[in-house]
Design an enzyme around this catalytic site. Structure first.
Site, PDB file in Angstrom:
ATOM      1  N   LYS A  22       0.839  -1.217   0.000  1.00 21.05           N
ATOM      2  CA  LYS A  22       0.000   0.000   0.000  1.00 21.05           C
ATOM      3  C   LYS A  22       0.868   1.259   0.000  1.00 21.05           C
ATOM      4  CE  LYS A  22      -1.912   1.565   4.075  1.00 21.05           C
ATOM      5  NZ  LYS A  22      -1.618   2.982   4.321  1.00 21.05           N
ATOM      6  N   ASN A  23       1.831   1.291   0.933  1.00 19.60           N
ATOM      7  CA  ASN A  23       2.573   2.536   1.127  1.00 19.60           C
ATOM      8  C   ASN A  23       3.646   2.788   0.071  1.00 19.60           C
ATOM      9  OD1 ASN A  23       0.924   3.051   3.235  1.00 19.60           O
ATOM     10  ND2 ASN A  23       2.369   2.443   4.830  1.00 19.60           N
ATOM     11  N   CYS A 117      -6.148   7.588   9.080  1.00 13.58           N
ATOM     12  CA  CYS A 117      -6.240   6.971  10.402  1.00 13.58           C
ATOM     13  C   CYS A 117      -5.908   7.968  11.491  1.00 13.58           C
ATOM     14  CB  CYS A 117      -5.259   5.802  10.488  1.00 13.58           C
ATOM     15  SG  CYS A 117      -5.827   4.358   9.615  1.00 13.58           S
ATOM     16  N   ARG A 122      -1.056  14.547  12.913  1.00 16.71           N
ATOM     17  CA  ARG A 122      -0.360  14.181  11.677  1.00 16.71           C
ATOM     18  C   ARG A 122      -0.203  15.433  10.807  1.00 16.71           C
ATOM     19  NH1 ARG A 122      -2.281   8.413   9.393  1.00 16.71           N
ATOM     20  NH2 ARG A 122      -0.227   8.517   8.451  1.00 16.71           N
ATOM     21  N   ASP A 305       3.815   0.352  12.282  1.00 15.28           N
ATOM     22  CA  ASP A 305       2.665  -0.303  11.647  1.00 15.28           C
ATOM     23  C   ASP A 305       2.537  -1.787  12.013  1.00 15.28           C
ATOM     24  OD1 ASP A 305       1.844   2.017  10.508  1.00 15.28           O
ATOM     25  OD2 ASP A 305       2.744   1.630   8.552  1.00 15.28           O
ATOM     26  N   ARG A 397      -8.852  -0.666   3.996  1.00 16.33           N
ATOM     27  CA  ARG A 397      -7.955   0.353   3.439  1.00 16.33           C
ATOM     28  C   ARG A 397      -6.559  -0.200   3.205  1.00 16.33           C
ATOM     29  NH1 ARG A 397      -7.438   5.420   6.807  1.00 16.33           N
ATOM     30  NH2 ARG A 397      -5.800   5.564   5.248  1.00 16.33           N
TER      31      ARG A 397
HETATM   32  N1  EPU Z   1       5.341  14.521  11.119  1.00 14.28           N
HETATM   33  C1  EPU Z   1       5.409  15.862  11.408  1.00 14.28           C
HETATM   34  N2  EPU Z   1       5.330  16.736  10.352  1.00 14.28           N
HETATM   35  C2  EPU Z   1       5.199  16.328   9.063  1.00 14.28           C
HETATM   36  C3  EPU Z   1       5.140  14.944   8.787  1.00 14.28           C
HETATM   37  C4  EPU Z   1       5.209  14.063   9.848  1.00 14.28           C
HETATM   38  O1  EPU Z   1       5.528  16.276  12.558  1.00 14.28           O
HETATM   39  O2  EPU Z   1       5.149  17.182   8.176  1.00 14.28           O
HETATM   40  C5  EPU Z   1       5.412  13.558  12.245  1.00 14.28           C
HETATM   41  C6  EPU Z   1       4.157  12.693  12.360  1.00 14.28           C
HETATM   42  O3  EPU Z   1       3.159  13.331  13.116  1.00 14.28           O
HETATM   43  C7  EPU Z   1       4.682  11.442  13.013  1.00 14.28           C
HETATM   44  C8  EPU Z   1       6.104  11.339  12.475  1.00 14.28           C
HETATM   45  O4  EPU Z   1       6.448  12.632  11.982  1.00 14.28           O
HETATM   46  O5  EPU Z   1       4.748  11.637  14.393  1.00 14.28           O
HETATM   47  C9  EPU Z   1       6.283  10.334  11.343  1.00 14.28           C
HETATM   48  O6  EPU Z   1       5.363  10.608  10.305  1.00 14.28           O
HETATM   49  P1  EPU Z   1       5.673  10.155   8.814  1.00 14.28           P
HETATM   50  O7  EPU Z   1       5.650  11.357   7.940  1.00 14.28           O
HETATM   51  O8  EPU Z   1       6.911   9.323   8.818  1.00 14.28           O
HETATM   52  O9  EPU Z   1       4.446   9.215   8.514  1.00 14.28           O
HETATM   53  P2  EPU Z   1       3.379   9.318   7.354  1.00 14.28           P
HETATM   54  O10 EPU Z   1       4.042   9.641   6.069  1.00 14.28           O
HETATM   55  O11 EPU Z   1       2.254  10.135   7.811  1.00 14.28           O
HETATM   56  C10 EPU Z   1       3.686   6.804   6.694  1.00 14.28           C
HETATM   57  C11 EPU Z   1       2.779   5.634   6.450  1.00 14.28           C
HETATM   58  C12 EPU Z   1       2.193   5.161   7.768  1.00 14.28           C
HETATM   59  C13 EPU Z   1       3.343   4.780   8.674  1.00 14.28           C
HETATM   60  C14 EPU Z   1       4.327   5.949   8.844  1.00 14.28           C
HETATM   61  C15 EPU Z   1       5.556   5.632   9.648  1.00 14.28           C
HETATM   62  C16 EPU Z   1       1.945   5.992   4.251  1.00 14.28           C
HETATM   63  C17 EPU Z   1       0.796   6.305   3.386  1.00 14.28           C
HETATM   64  N3  EPU Z   1       1.721   6.010   5.552  1.00 14.28           N
HETATM   65  O12 EPU Z   1       2.891   7.815   7.306  1.00 14.28           O
HETATM   66  O13 EPU Z   1       1.404   4.018   7.472  1.00 14.28           O
HETATM   67  O14 EPU Z   1       2.848   4.420   9.932  1.00 14.28           O
HETATM   68  O15 EPU Z   1       4.750   6.412   7.541  1.00 14.28           O
HETATM   69  O16 EPU Z   1       6.229   4.573   9.085  1.00 14.28           O
HETATM   70  O17 EPU Z   1       3.014   5.694   3.771  1.00 14.28           O
HETATM   71  C18 EPU Z   1      -0.426   2.535   7.642  1.00 14.28           C
HETATM   72  O18 EPU Z   1      -0.063   2.033   6.572  1.00 14.28           O
HETATM   73  O19 EPU Z   1      -1.329   2.018   8.350  1.00 14.28           O
HETATM   74  C19 EPU Z   1       0.218   3.775   8.100  1.00 14.28           C
HETATM   75  C20 EPU Z   1      -0.297   4.529   9.057  1.00 14.28           C
END
Ligand code: EPU
Length: 420
Positions: A22-23, A117, A122, A305, A397
């Site tokens: 997915k990711n 989620c 976020r 995850d 999802r």
């Molecule tokens: N964060 C910030 N500012 C930003 C972006 C992130 O403070 O601009 C913080 C977030 O709040 C969090 C941390 O940084 O505390 C990490 O967030 P990250 O950006 O790494 O995560 P994401 O891109 O929102 C993706 C995956 C998630 C997975 C995380 C961590 C996708 C679509 N989603 O989320 O997947 O948990 O990386 O590995 O790639 C899932 O598949 O169920 C899922 C939640």
């Protein structure tokens, strides 16, 4: 409302082929916005997030052909608007992935703050700071983010914290910016590597893929290609845990064991038997389930995850396990649901303390997010008696046809409509 009905207590047996991630599939679909020419994707998982992004791209005028069997054809040259439809963007966090490609390829984008989620806060501030460094003007008002740039230029972006989303978005934007971009403190998840490999196959110049520091030399344009998405390590990990918790014997084929090293080490520490080959993993569930202590970290650390699913396994452990969540400050809503199934799971700040119990018992539970859903399914498969799991829309999802896949392994699990 659909629910999963699980009659637990049957050890899972057999093998499954891993689906595409997915990711990785989602940002790769977004990156197709950068291509001048058709993009063919293979091994695209049939999950609702993929359909949501398909809907977003179609609403913006792109041609997307996908029938749910893994093969997707995208032609983004027909794009008619750079404004993404709010009602679909709100459905998932990854919808913000289209901002970098829109900005780079079309000089503008308007995307509402993404939903998805509820795992705590976020924000997208790191994405926005990166776009600004690349020369974009970005305004965020009334829940909409609008970014414009005549032409992005190379920049030095040092992420103050590791972010999968910000790394993806800035990487995509930098591929067709003028000059060189250096990205530092990048996320190194396998899905980022897959996205980078996809961009390179489309003609991007990226050095340091999989390292904390990536160097991108902007090129004039990227071209269409045929690409197969990497295996979903989180789906694989969930099914391995389902095998372990039921005391079963499960093999996952077509995966990349190296991407799961942190989980596999923990499962061994927990006394589970693993046979690891080049592209397959077999797990034989063993008792006792030895308690462990672990923290979630960015890759190559233990992934957030897989945190809820590992907690599910630890509920049947022979002692006290602790899991510390370091990525999302609100990823604990599943804990109360595991308690309904008879688990002894307590949350204190970022620590989850699990005291192993002898047996779980079936109960009605509600999945509050995708991976919580994965954890509840694992626990229900091991619980005595019947469980019903609502919140199936979250599970759909991220997990393709979960009840069909688990039934192939002998699980007693069906989907049924209930009147609420
Ligand atoms: N964060 C910030 N500012 C930003 C972006 C992130 O403070 O601009 C913080 C977030 O709040 C969090 C941390 O940084 O505390 C990490 O967030 P990250 O950006 O790494 O995560 P994401 O891109 O929102 C993706 C995956 C998630 C997975 C995380 C961590 C996708 C679509 N989603 O989320 O997947 O948990 O990386 O590995 O790639 C899932 O598949 O169920 C899922 C939640």
């Amino acid at each position: 409302m659909a629910r999963l009905v699980v009659h637990g207590g049957t050890p899972l047996h057999g093998s499954l082929e891993a689906n595409g991630a997915k990711n990785a599939a989602l940002p790769i679909m977004a990156a197709a916005l950068l291509a001048k020419g058709k993009v063919t994707l293979r091994r695209v998982p049939n999950i609702s997030d993929v359909w949501t992004l398909t809907g977003i791209l179609k609403a913006m005028g792109c041609k997307v052909e996908y029938d749910g069997t893994g093969l997707m054809e995208l032609d983004t040259s027909t794009l008619t608007t750079t404004k993404a439809p709010d009602h679909l963007v709100r459905k998932m966090n990854a919808s913000f992935d289209i901002m970098g490609p829109l900005l780079a390829a079309y000089g503008e984008g308007e995307v509402s703050l993404p939903g998805g989620c509820n795992l705590g806060s976020r924000p997208v501030d790191l994405h926005i700071a990166g776009f600004r460094k690349l020369g974009a003007e970005v305004n965020s008002q009334k829940g909409f983010v609008r970014a414009t740039a005549k032409k992005l230029h190379g920049a030095h972006i040092l992420f103050p914290k590791v972010s999968v989303g910000a790394t993806k978005n800035c990487l995509m934007a930098a591929t067709v910016a003028d000059g060189e971009t250096v990205l530092e403190n990048c996320a190194r998840e396998p899905e980022i590597i897959d996205l980078a490999n996809f961009l390179i196959a489309m003609g991007a110049k990226i050095h340091g893929v999989g390292r904390q520091k990536m160097r991108v030399t902007g090129v004039k344009q990227l071209h269409g290609i045929d690409y197969s998405v990497v295996a979903d390590r989180i789906e694989v990990g969930t099914y391995l845990i389902a095998g372990a918790i039921t005391g079963g014997d499960v093999t996952i084929l077509g995966c990349v064991p190296e991407h799961l090293s942190s989980l596999l080490d923990l499962l061994k520490e927990m006394g589970q038997e693993l046979t690891i080959n080049e592209d397959s993993i077999r797990i034989q569930g063993r008792r006792p389930i030895t308690p462990i202590s672990v923290s979630t970290e960015p890759y190559p650390g233990f992934p957030t995850d897989l945190h809820p699913q590992l907690v599910a396994l630890a509920t049947l452990g022979s002692g006290t396990t602790t899991v510390t969540e370091n990525i999302f400050n609100g990823r604990f809503m599943y804990a109360m649901e595991l308690v309904r199934l008879g688990g002894d799971v307590r949350v204190s700040h970022r620590d989850v303390v699990i005291r192993g119990v002898k047996q779980l018992d079936g109960a009605p539970v509600d999945a509050p997010d995708i991976r919580a859903g994965g954890a509840l399914v694992c626990a229900a498969l091991a619980a005595h008696g019947e469980s019903t799991i609502s919140g199936v829309n979250f599970i759909d999802r991220g997990y393709q046809e979960i009840e069909k896949r688990l039934s192939l392994l002998g699980a007693k699990i069906t989907r049924a409509d209930f009147e609420d």
